[in-house]
Design a protein around this motif. Sequence first.
Motif, PDB file in Angstrom:
ATOM      1  N   SER A 199       5.364  71.432  54.868  1.00  0.00           N
ATOM      2  CA  SER A 199       5.486  71.370  53.385  1.00  0.00           C
ATOM      3  C   SER A 199       4.561  70.280  52.922  1.00  0.00           C
ATOM      4  N   ALA A 200       4.809  69.259  53.167  1.00  0.00           N
ATOM      5  CA  ALA A 200       4.036  68.038  52.764  1.00  0.00           C
ATOM      6  C   ALA A 200       2.372  68.676  52.780  1.00  0.00           C
ATOM      7  N   GLN A 201       2.060  69.156  53.992  1.00  0.00           N
ATOM      8  CA  GLN A 201       0.642  68.976  54.033  1.00  0.00           C
ATOM      9  C   GLN A 201      -0.052  70.288  53.148  1.00  0.00           C
ATOM     10  N   ALA A 202       0.772  71.358  52.956  1.00  0.00           N
ATOM     11  CA  ALA A 202       0.472  72.616  52.228  1.00  0.00           C
ATOM     12  C   ALA A 202       0.680  72.032  50.737  1.00  0.00           C
ATOM     13  N   LEU A 203       1.581  71.304  50.348  1.00  0.00           N
ATOM     14  CA  LEU A 203       1.566  70.795  48.826  1.00  0.00           C
ATOM     15  C   LEU A 203       0.874  69.787  48.408  1.00  0.00           C
ATOM     16  N   SER A 204      -0.078  69.111  49.326  1.00  0.00           N
ATOM     17  CA  SER A 204      -0.638  67.862  49.144  1.00  0.00           C
ATOM     18  C   SER A 204      -1.471  67.797  47.823  1.00  0.00           C
ATOM     19  N   ASN A 205      -2.140  68.829  47.353  1.00  0.00           N
ATOM     20  CA  ASN A 205      -2.765  69.070  46.003  1.00  0.00           C
ATOM     21  C   ASN A 205      -2.015  68.857  45.104  1.00  0.00           C
ATOM     22  N   TYR A 206      -0.713  69.839  45.001  1.00  0.00           N
ATOM     23  CA  TYR A 206       0.230  69.905  44.261  1.00  0.00           C
ATOM     24  C   TYR A 206       0.820  68.582  43.867  1.00  0.00           C
ATOM     25  N   ARG A 207       1.273  68.004  45.006  1.00  0.00           N
ATOM     26  CA  ARG A 207       1.797  66.574  44.826  1.00  0.00           C
ATOM     27  C   ARG A 207       1.157  65.655  44.205  1.00  0.00           C
ATOM     28  N   ASP A 208      -0.375  65.840  44.422  1.00  0.00           N
ATOM     29  CA  ASP A 208      -1.394  64.930  43.874  1.00  0.00           C
ATOM     30  C   ASP A 208      -1.092  64.814  42.373  1.00  0.00           C
ATOM     31  N   TYR A 209      -1.201  66.074  41.495  1.00  0.00           N
ATOM     32  CA  TYR A 209      -0.741  66.005  40.273  1.00  0.00           C
ATOM     33  C   TYR A 209       0.583  65.267  39.601  1.00  0.00           C
ATOM     34  N   VAL A 210       1.545  65.244  40.447  1.00  0.00           N
ATOM     35  CA  VAL A 210       2.729  64.768  40.339  1.00  0.00           C
ATOM     36  C   VAL A 210       2.617  63.219  40.560  1.00  0.00           C
ATOM     37  N   MET A 211       2.281  62.648  41.610  1.00  0.00           N
ATOM     38  CA  MET A 211       2.180  61.257  42.022  1.00  0.00           C
ATOM     39  C   MET A 211       1.226  60.392  41.040  1.00  0.00           C
TER      40      MET A 211
END
Length: 413
Positions: free
Chosen positions: A124-136
């Motif tokens: 999950s963390a690998q797949a959502l890394s770009n998505y999480r970049d927007y959050v963090m």
Amino acid sequence: MKNHQQNLEKYADLALTKGVNLQKGQGLIVNAPIEASDLARVIVAKAYGKGAKNVHVEWNDELVSYMKMKNAPLDVLKNYPKWKAEGLEEMVQDGYSLLTIYGPDPDLMNDVNSERIAEANKASAQALSNYRDYVMNDKVSWSIIAFPQAAWAKKVFPNLPEKMAVNKMWNQIFKISRVDQEDPLEAWNQHNENLRHAREFLNKKQYRKLHYKAPGTDLTIDLPEGHIWHGGSTKTNKGVEFNPNIPTEEVFTMPHKYGVNGKVTSTKPLNYGGSLIENFTLTFEEGKVVDYSAEAGEDTLKHLLDTDEGAKRLGEVALVPHESPISQSGHIFFNTLYDENASCHLALGKAYPTNIEGGSDMSKEQMDKQGVNDSLIHVDFMMGSADLQIQGETDNGHTEPLFIDGSWAIDFK
């Protein structure tokens, strides 16, 4: 019942106004457990009332998730759906805000092999890394609020019948989130102002090192040059003010990834992926965990630390006074959103790039050089107590008390 509905309306309004601060014409993603459908529907109605262009509700069912985690082939757990990651990424690229309704069963995955949980979390963390970049990087506004699912409420209040436990948990949520006050929005304005005073003091001080001492803890943490303390409300890169967590009582920054030494002992259970890790100790040398133990959940802790190289290093240091409303409630919530705001805490894994000057524009090589940790995970754990002492060391080597007996040694006013 009428009073509960009124508080539910105020809670939803708080989440949209002070939480994500939804703007007219903006989209909204709502992550919601199916048990929270009443709250989610109030939020959706209010979001459209505020001019949202679209509200996408991402429903989840813990029991279905449990069945998959328990029974699906391991290669399925290792492969997060590409279409789902791309869909979420597309929405945040379009400026959608993100609101998560959170209140999982702390014991849900107790009988699931910890390796399976670790593999699913990593995928999950690998797949959502770009998505999480927007959050963090605060490219979008985001917030997390709590919902008292029955299993969670019963874990906190085991001696009460289920319905009474849920009602008592609602009362705790409304009180701790300041929803029970006559004007919750104004109460949050004042709370954010108080946290602003604390972070401004720390940003001016620019301590180079913090030294923690408590039973089972003797830890020194170097802070990188140009570190930035945040707390309470923050702003997106477009200047929209929002509160990432409701509740929040912390001010936080990043440690230097190579500058953590000593031992730290947890003071509250850590719920990680539906499994509890309790009474654990981590030993650090030059920023890296070199030894660990736990009275319960040691296998889960091992898999967490083995996620990647950065998982063995710290990405956050957060200060929370022992007299915070959550701490003073006297309850252990078995829920990071609440327990982390009852206690000073640290986080294993990725640092928020916004916690250092120019961090959002740094390459991975530049971040490493500045001491900014990177990882697939970011997991907070609680280590504060009424016995905690913290000394701050300035650039000239002078040390001064920052926390005495678990509370601020400084009056910011």
